[in-house]
Design a protein around this motif. Structure first.
Motif, PDB file in Angstrom:
ATOM      1  N   ALA A 125       0.841  -1.207   0.000  1.00  0.00           N
ATOM      2  CA  ALA A 125       0.000   0.000   0.000  1.00  0.00           C
ATOM      3  C   ALA A 125       0.874   1.254   0.000  1.00  0.00           C
ATOM      4  O   ALA A 125       0.557   2.229  -0.684  1.00  0.00           O
ATOM      5  CB  ALA A 125      -0.940  -0.001   1.193  1.00  0.00           C
ATOM      6  N   MET A 126       1.979   1.215   0.736  1.00  0.00           N
ATOM      7  CA  MET A 126       2.893   2.359   0.774  1.00  0.00           C
ATOM      8  C   MET A 126       3.516   2.589  -0.608  1.00  0.00           C
ATOM      9  O   MET A 126       3.571   3.718  -1.078  1.00  0.00           O
ATOM     10  CB  MET A 126       3.997   2.143   1.817  1.00  0.00           C
ATOM     11  N   ARG A 127       3.949   1.508  -1.258  1.00  0.00           N
ATOM     12  CA  ARG A 127       4.530   1.637  -2.600  1.00  0.00           C
ATOM     13  C   ARG A 127       3.496   2.175  -3.592  1.00  0.00           C
ATOM     14  O   ARG A 127       3.801   3.038  -4.416  1.00  0.00           O
ATOM     15  CB  ARG A 127       5.071   0.290  -3.083  1.00  0.00           C
ATOM     16  N   THR A 128       2.279   1.650  -3.505  1.00  0.00           N
ATOM     17  CA  THR A 128       1.219   2.095  -4.415  1.00  0.00           C
ATOM     18  C   THR A 128       0.941   3.581  -4.219  1.00  0.00           C
ATOM     19  O   THR A 128       0.864   4.342  -5.187  1.00  0.00           O
ATOM     20  CB  THR A 128      -0.082   1.281  -4.194  1.00  0.00           C
ATOM     21  N   GLY A 129       0.798   4.014  -2.971  1.00  0.00           N
ATOM     22  CA  GLY A 129       0.536   5.427  -2.689  1.00  0.00           C
ATOM     23  C   GLY A 129       1.640   6.334  -3.200  1.00  0.00           C
ATOM     24  O   GLY A 129       1.377   7.359  -3.837  1.00  0.00           O
ATOM     25  N   LEU A 130       2.895   5.970  -2.947  1.00  0.00           N
ATOM     26  CA  LEU A 130       4.024   6.785  -3.411  1.00  0.00           C
ATOM     27  C   LEU A 130       4.088   6.822  -4.937  1.00  0.00           C
ATOM     28  O   LEU A 130       4.373   7.868  -5.526  1.00  0.00           O
ATOM     29  CB  LEU A 130       5.342   6.265  -2.838  1.00  0.00           C
ATOM     30  N   LYS A 131       3.812   5.695  -5.571  1.00  0.00           N
ATOM     31  CA  LYS A 131       3.822   5.625  -7.030  1.00  0.00           C
ATOM     32  C   LYS A 131       2.761   6.565  -7.605  1.00  0.00           C
ATOM     33  O   LYS A 131       3.020   7.321  -8.548  1.00  0.00           O
ATOM     34  CB  LYS A 131       3.582   4.187  -7.484  1.00  0.00           C
ATOM     35  N   LEU A 132       1.570   6.535  -7.031  1.00  0.00           N
ATOM     36  CA  LEU A 132       0.488   7.401  -7.506  1.00  0.00           C
ATOM     37  C   LEU A 132       0.846   8.876  -7.338  1.00  0.00           C
ATOM     38  O   LEU A 132       0.613   9.692  -8.238  1.00  0.00           O
ATOM     39  CB  LEU A 132      -0.820   7.081  -6.775  1.00  0.00           C
ATOM     40  N   LEU A 133       1.430   9.222  -6.201  1.00  0.00           N
ATOM     41  CA  LEU A 133       1.825  10.619  -5.962  1.00  0.00           C
ATOM     42  C   LEU A 133       2.907  11.042  -6.953  1.00  0.00           C
ATOM     43  O   LEU A 133       2.870  12.152  -7.486  1.00  0.00           O
ATOM     44  CB  LEU A 133       2.297  10.807  -4.518  1.00  0.00           C
ATOM     45  N   LYS A 134       3.846  10.145  -7.220  1.00  0.00           N
ATOM     46  CA  LYS A 134       4.916  10.435  -8.186  1.00  0.00           C
ATOM     47  C   LYS A 134       4.344  10.623  -9.590  1.00  0.00           C
ATOM     48  O   LYS A 134       4.859  11.400 -10.388  1.00  0.00           O
ATOM     49  CB  LYS A 134       5.944   9.303  -8.179  1.00  0.00           C
ATOM     50  N   GLU A 135       3.245   9.925  -9.891  1.00  0.00           N
ATOM     51  CA  GLU A 135       2.582  10.034 -11.191  1.00  0.00           C
ATOM     52  C   GLU A 135       1.581  11.192 -11.232  1.00  0.00           C
ATOM     53  O   GLU A 135       0.727  11.245 -12.112  1.00  0.00           O
ATOM     54  CB  GLU A 135       1.875   8.713 -11.522  1.00  0.00           C
ATOM     55  N   SER A 136       1.697  12.103 -10.276  1.00  0.00           N
ATOM     56  CA  SER A 136       0.870  13.321 -10.206  1.00  0.00           C
ATOM     57  C   SER A 136      -0.618  13.054  -9.964  1.00  0.00           C
ATOM     58  O   SER A 136      -1.477  13.809 -10.404  1.00  0.00           O
ATOM     59  CB  SER A 136       1.051  14.174 -11.473  1.00  0.00           C
ATOM     60  N   GLU A 137      -0.912  11.995  -9.242  1.00  0.00           N
ATOM     61  CA  GLU A 137      -2.294  11.673  -8.885  1.00  0.00           C
ATOM     62  C   GLU A 137      -2.670  12.366  -7.578  1.00  0.00           C
ATOM     63  O   GLU A 137      -1.806  12.864  -6.848  1.00  0.00           O
ATOM     64  CB  GLU A 137      -2.453  10.156  -8.709  1.00  0.00           C
ATOM     65  N   VAL A 138      -3.966  12.363  -7.283  1.00  0.00           N
ATOM     66  CA  VAL A 138      -4.478  12.830  -5.991  1.00  0.00           C
ATOM     67  C   VAL A 138      -4.744  11.586  -5.152  1.00  0.00           C
ATOM     68  O   VAL A 138      -5.525  10.721  -5.547  1.00  0.00           O
ATOM     69  CB  VAL A 138      -5.779  13.646  -6.146  1.00  0.00           C
ATOM     70  N   VAL A 139      -4.075  11.492  -4.009  1.00  0.00           N
ATOM     71  CA  VAL A 139      -4.267  10.364  -3.101  1.00  0.00           C
ATOM     72  C   VAL A 139      -4.969  10.884  -1.858  1.00  0.00           C
ATOM     73  O   VAL A 139      -4.500  11.818  -1.206  1.00  0.00           O
ATOM     74  CB  VAL A 139      -2.919   9.697  -2.733  1.00  0.00           C
ATOM     75  N   GLY A 140      -6.112  10.282  -1.552  1.00  0.00           N
ATOM     76  CA  GLY A 140      -6.892  10.678  -0.386  1.00  0.00           C
ATOM     77  C   GLY A 140      -6.662   9.742   0.778  1.00  0.00           C
ATOM     78  O   GLY A 140      -6.698   8.517   0.624  1.00  0.00           O
TER      79      GLY A 140
END
Length: 179
Positions: free
Chosen positions: A73-88
Motif C-alpha cells: 500500500a505504501m509503494r502504491t501510494g508513493l507511485k500514484l503521488l509520483k505520477e501526479s495523482e491525488v491520493v486521499g
C-alpha cells in the motif's frame, strides 16, 4: 452542501488530500467535487465484500491492511503521488465516533515526507442527517519543505498535517456560531 477552498487543490502534480473521517460517505463526498480523480486508500476488508470488491478498484481505491506496515500500500501510494495523482487519506485510520479529530497515524507523515506532493488538509463539517448542512473545506497546502529538508520524523509531519485539519475544523465551527 457547501464546498469551500477548491482553488487550493493544484491542477497538476501529486496531491496528498488529508481529511477527518466522520461517516462512511466521506470518501465519495471529499473526492466528488474535485476536477481530478481522488485515489483513496481503503481498508482491505472492504475489498472482500461482494459488490465493493468490483466497485472500489473502478473508483480508483486501493487496499491497505490496517494495524501493520503494509509495504505494498505504501509503494502504491508513493507511485500514484509520483505520477501526479491525488491520493486521499484519512489520517486517523478510522471514523471518529465522537465527531472530534483523533490522533493521526504516521503513515500520512511518511507519504508527506517521501513525496513532493502538495499536502492539502480537508475538513468534513456538519451532519449527514436530512435537512442539515454538510460542508467540505479544502485548506491551503501545509508547508512540508522545512520538514523534508531536515529529514523530520513521520510523527512530526503527521502532527503538522493534523494541526492543519484541526485549524479548518476550528475556523469553520467559529463561523457557524457567528452565522
Amino acid at each position: 452542501m457547501k464546498i469551500e477552498g477548491k482553488e487550493n487543490i493544484p491542477s497538476n502534480n501529486g496531491v496528498l488530500l488529508c481529511s477527518n473521517h466522520i461517516h462512511l460517505l466521506d470518501p465519495p463526498l471529499v473526492g466528488a467535487f474535485l476536477k481530478r480523480q481522488t485515489r483513496f486508500m481503503a481498508k482491505a476488508e472492504l475489498f472482500q465484500a461482494p459488490i465493493l470488491k468490483q466497485l472500489l478498484p473502478k473508483l480508483g481505491a486501493f487496499p491497505i491492511r490496517r494495524g501493520m506496515s503494509d509495504r505494498q500500500a505504501m509503494r502504491t501510494g508513493l507511485k500514484l503521488l509520483k505520477e501526479s495523482e491525488v491520493v486521499g487519506l484519512f489520517p486517523e485510520g478510522t471514523r471518529s465516533k465522537t465527531g472530534k479529530l483523533g490522533k493521526g497515524l504516521t503513515g500520512v507523515g511518511f507519504f508527506a515526507l517521501r513525496s513532493n506532493a502538495a499536502v492539502i488538509p480537508c475538513a468534513v463539517i456538519g451532519s449527514y442527517k436530512w435537512f442539515s448542512t454538510l460542508k467540505v473545506v479544502y485548506g491551503p497546502p501545509v508547508d512540508m519543505e522545512t520538514l523534508r529538508e531536515r529529514k523530520a520524523s513521520p510523527e512530526e509531519a503527521t502532527q503538522l498535517i493534523m494541526q492543519g485539519i484541526q485549524q479548518l475544523l476550528n475556523e469553520n465551527s467559529k463561523r457557524e456560531k457567528q452565522d
